[in-house]
Design a protein around this motif. Sequence first.
Motif, PDB file in Angstrom:
ATOM      1  N   PRO A   1       2.988   1.167  -4.987  1.00 24.42           N
ATOM      2  CA  PRO A   1       4.262   0.658  -4.663  1.00 24.42           C
ATOM      3  C   PRO A   1       4.904   1.462  -3.662  1.00 24.42           C
ATOM      4  O   PRO A   1       4.654   2.827  -3.847  1.00 24.42           O
ATOM      5  N   PRO A   2       5.666   1.124  -2.686  1.00 22.19           N
ATOM      6  CA  PRO A   2       6.107   1.938  -1.797  1.00 22.19           C
ATOM      7  C   PRO A   2       7.068   2.939  -2.441  1.00 22.19           C
ATOM      8  O   PRO A   2       7.862   2.486  -3.283  1.00 22.19           O
ATOM      9  N   PRO A   3       7.290   4.103  -1.909  1.00 20.34           N
ATOM     10  CA  PRO A   3       8.400   4.958  -2.394  1.00 20.34           C
ATOM     11  C   PRO A   3       9.692   4.507  -1.855  1.00 20.34           C
ATOM     12  O   PRO A   3       9.864   3.883  -1.004  1.00 20.34           O
ATOM     13  N   SER A   4      10.888   4.950  -2.626  1.00 23.72           N
ATOM     14  CA  SER A   4      12.044   4.564  -2.380  1.00 23.72           C
ATOM     15  C   SER A   4      12.584   5.197  -1.113  1.00 23.72           C
ATOM     16  O   SER A   4      12.162   6.060  -0.570  1.00 23.72           O
ATOM     17  N   HIS A   5      13.369   4.480  -0.507  1.00 21.52           N
ATOM     18  CA  HIS A   5      14.036   4.884   0.703  1.00 21.52           C
ATOM     19  C   HIS A   5      14.723   6.355   0.572  1.00 21.52           C
ATOM     20  O   HIS A   5      14.650   7.096   1.314  1.00 21.52           O
ATOM     21  N   ALA A   6      15.408   6.479  -0.544  1.00 19.93           N
ATOM     22  CA  ALA A   6      16.252   7.627  -0.931  1.00 19.93           C
ATOM     23  C   ALA A   6      15.091   8.876  -0.834  1.00 19.93           C
ATOM     24  O   ALA A   6      15.436  10.095  -0.344  1.00 19.93           O
ATOM     25  N   ARG A   7      13.885   8.653  -1.548  1.00 17.99           N
ATOM     26  CA  ARG A   7      12.950   9.601  -1.752  1.00 17.99           C
ATOM     27  C   ARG A   7      12.401  10.175  -0.208  1.00 17.99           C
ATOM     28  O   ARG A   7      12.517  11.406   0.132  1.00 17.99           O
ATOM     29  N   LEU A   8      11.968   9.032   0.601  1.00 17.73           N
ATOM     30  CA  LEU A   8      11.609   9.515   1.938  1.00 17.73           C
ATOM     31  C   LEU A   8      12.755  10.245   2.632  1.00 17.73           C
ATOM     32  O   LEU A   8      12.427  11.319   3.682  1.00 17.73           O
ATOM     33  N   ILE A   9      13.994   9.999   2.520  1.00 18.31           N
ATOM     34  CA  ILE A   9      15.278  10.743   3.206  1.00 18.31           C
ATOM     35  C   ILE A   9      15.085  12.135   2.812  1.00 18.31           C
ATOM     36  O   ILE A   9      15.343  12.911   3.542  1.00 18.31           O
TER      37      ILE A   9
END
Lengths: 138, 117
Positions: free
Chosen positions: B42-50
């Motif tokens: 599953p792709p990581p959440s946007h918040a995590r990548l930020i």
Amino acid sequence: MNEQPKYTDFHPRWFRRRMSTYWWLKRWSYVMFILRELSSVFIAWSIVFLLLLTRAVSQGQEGYEQFLAWSKNPVVVGLNVISLLFVGFHAVTWFNLAPKAMVVRLRGRRVPALWIAGSNYAAWALVSALVAWLILGG
Amino acid sequence: MTRRSLEPLLWLLFSAGGVLSALFLPVLLLLFGLALPLGWLPPPSHARLIAVLGNPLTGLVLFLLCLLSLFHFAHRFRYTLYDGLQIKHLNELINLFCYGAAIVGSVVAVYLLWNVP
């Protein structure tokens, strides 16, 4: 050659046998050499791909989702599969070469090649695990 | 004279880039190029990548990865053109293209990494 050679005051042209442009197809090891050199192109692509991802993430949730959709495009996936093969080839040949490039001496004795290559592979595994953990979460 | 003295620096950038790209790029490509698009993970959440990208240390590592890998590319590709295609007479043009691309790419990398919210 029945013509008289011409002598000039200038530096003479050297006799050089013309090499075929495809000289590297003659031997397997030469082909490997050129393929290893070409891995640099795929390294450049990987950086471009990562920078596109960075830009998409900076643009917000929507940009990130657009990037995820774009990266599912078969052409992009195909390019990334080829890039992964080349980058992996670069990594393996690079780490295998490390003992030849790094001559480490410990108490006057040369550290065995296997140790140096081994520590490089260990670093590779460690970095890969750390990056995967950072991105995917614990 | 200047070109001759630049050569060791270019080789240094080449090998530093070789190490960093070998350590970091396979896992990053495997994740973002294959595992996430093909749905293996599953792709990581946007918040995590930020959060990851916004960390100054990540920014520094990514900047060095981009800069050194691009110079690694420039140096190696330059010699691929020399040896593979034997176009050494286009020396100046090849150097301009390869190192120019590396410099432009590095500047773009600084701009993009700096603008991560």
